[in-house]
Design an enzyme around this catalytic site. Structure first.
Site, mmCIF file in Angstrom:
data_model
loop_
_atom_site.group_PDB
_atom_site.id
_atom_site.type_symbol
_atom_site.label_atom_id
_atom_site.label_comp_id
_atom_site.label_asym_id
_atom_site.label_seq_id
_atom_site.Cartn_x
_atom_site.Cartn_y
_atom_site.Cartn_z
ATOM 1 N N ASN A 10 -18.751 -39.293 117.013
ATOM 2 C CA ASN A 10 -19.060 -38.680 118.190
ATOM 3 C C ASN A 10 -18.256 -38.983 119.167
ATOM 4 O O ASN A 10 -17.867 -38.161 119.977
ATOM 5 C CB ASN A 10 -20.575 -39.100 118.658
ATOM 6 C CG ASN A 10 -21.733 -38.359 117.961
ATOM 7 O OD1 ASN A 10 -22.170 -37.345 118.290
ATOM 8 N ND2 ASN A 10 -22.314 -39.215 116.783
ATOM 9 N N HIS B 205 -29.478 -39.493 119.523
ATOM 10 C CA HIS B 205 -30.220 -39.893 118.802
ATOM 11 C C HIS B 205 -30.440 -38.641 117.695
ATOM 12 O O HIS B 205 -30.586 -37.673 118.174
ATOM 13 C CB HIS B 205 -31.645 -40.255 119.118
ATOM 14 C CG HIS B 205 -32.475 -40.808 118.352
ATOM 15 N ND1 HIS B 205 -32.333 -42.176 117.688
ATOM 16 C CD2 HIS B 205 -33.463 -40.292 117.539
ATOM 17 C CE1 HIS B 205 -33.268 -42.315 116.812
ATOM 18 N NE2 HIS B 205 -34.040 -41.093 116.582
HETATM 19 C C1 GAR Z 1 -24.786 -41.143 114.792
HETATM 20 O O1 GAR Z 1 -25.684 -39.970 113.835
HETATM 21 C C2 GAR Z 1 -25.957 -41.164 115.932
HETATM 22 O O2 GAR Z 1 -26.518 -40.293 116.435
HETATM 23 C C3 GAR Z 1 -26.629 -42.544 115.538
HETATM 24 O O3 GAR Z 1 -25.651 -43.307 114.922
HETATM 25 C C4 GAR Z 1 -24.652 -42.296 114.229
HETATM 26 C C5 GAR Z 1 -22.985 -42.824 114.712
HETATM 27 O O4 GAR Z 1 -22.030 -41.883 114.164
HETATM 28 N N1 GAR Z 1 -27.224 -43.065 116.713
HETATM 29 C C6 GAR Z 1 -28.324 -43.804 116.310
HETATM 30 O O5 GAR Z 1 -29.034 -43.819 115.341
HETATM 31 C C7 GAR Z 1 -29.239 -44.273 117.756
HETATM 32 N N2 GAR Z 1 -30.660 -44.576 117.536
HETATM 33 P P1 GAR Z 1 -20.606 -42.043 114.756
HETATM 34 O O6 GAR Z 1 -20.449 -43.507 114.819
HETATM 35 O O7 GAR Z 1 -19.869 -41.248 113.702
HETATM 36 O O8 GAR Z 1 -20.760 -41.274 115.915
#
Ligand code: GAR
Length: 232
Positions: free
Chosen positions: A14, A110
């Site tokens: 992200n 989320h």
């Molecule tokens: C993502 O899927 C985000 O939505 C989730 O962690 C992941 C991080 O991925 N967040 C949660 O679950 C918050 N409750 P990334 O480090 O590759 O962006």
């Protein structure tokens, strides 16, 4: 320039998409001034360094108590004077002092359609495991403002994603990221940076938003809601 501090815990896909959308001009007049991770090994920190963004680790392991860690986190967030704090896969409970210090200025992504599959214990891959266990046909992602509850703040953007018959949690996680998360988070930042979002009666309102409004329906009139993401 609208200043972002981005908090991360893991891979940072992200974060990468935010960096790329700023880089290619899709998100304008926005700068990432600091990336903070609670996890020294987070690949997201490498991504920040590659993009020449200051990368800081504030690990709970380095502090004797949770209170000390919370104080350190708050000063790390505060110091670069952000307009907006973005939780992009930040798997730490946000201390109430930080929420009070930045009202309507913290957003979170989320990986589900809130209020489904959210709250305590729902993070990362687990969210998708639970969605598959329940047999939902549709899931998605949500960008919301952070208040003192768990995933309970005003919802800014949501996008639905289809669940397929042979999905594994990993496959579903990837599709939710590609089709929803990466798109929503940059869009949310752009909307807030453009001053188009305000919070009224616990709901996030978007000025001039065509989607979601019936044809000809006027944009919401300015009310007592404050523009989100503005230093007050
Ligand atoms: C993502 O899927 C985000 O939505 C989730 O962690 C992941 C991080 O991925 N967040 C949660 O679950 C918050 N409750 P990334 O480090 O590759 O962006």
């Amino acid at each position: 320039m609208f200043r972002l501090v981005i908090c991360v815990s893991g891979g940072g896909t992200n974060l990468q998409h935010i960096i790329d959308r700023i880089g290619d001009g899709t998100v304008r007049n926005v700068r990432v001034v600091r990336v903070i991770s609670n996890n020294a090994g987070a690949y997201a920190l490498e991504r920040a360094k590659k993009a020449e963004i200051e990368a800081v680790c504030v690990s709970p392991k380095a502090y004797e108590t949770r209170e000390r860690f919370n104080e350190a986190l708050l000063s790390a967030v505060r110091e670069p004077e952000p307009d907006l704090i973005v939780l992009a896969g930040f798997l730490v409970a946000i201390p109430p002092e930080m929420i009070r210090a930045f009202p309507n200025r913290i957003i979170n992504i989320h990986p589900s359609l809130i209020p489904s599959f959210c709250g305590r214990g729902f993070y990362g891959l687990r969210v998708h495991e639970k969605a598959l266990e329940r047999g939902v046909r549709v899931t998605g992602a949500t960008v919301h403002f952070v208040d003192e509850g768990m995933d309970s703040g005003p919802i800014l953007l949501q996008k639905a994603v289809e669940v397929r018959e042979h999905d594994t949690p990993e496959l579903l996680q990837r599709r939710v990221m590609e089709e929803a998360e990466w798109i929503l988070l940059s869009r949310a930042i752009a909307l807030i940076a453009e001053g188009r979002v305000r919070i009224e009666n616990g709901r996030a309102l978007i000025a001039d938003e065509e989607a979601g409004r019936a044809d000809g329906e006027p944009a919401p009139a300015p009310g007592d809601g404050r523009t989100a993401g503005r230093r007050q």
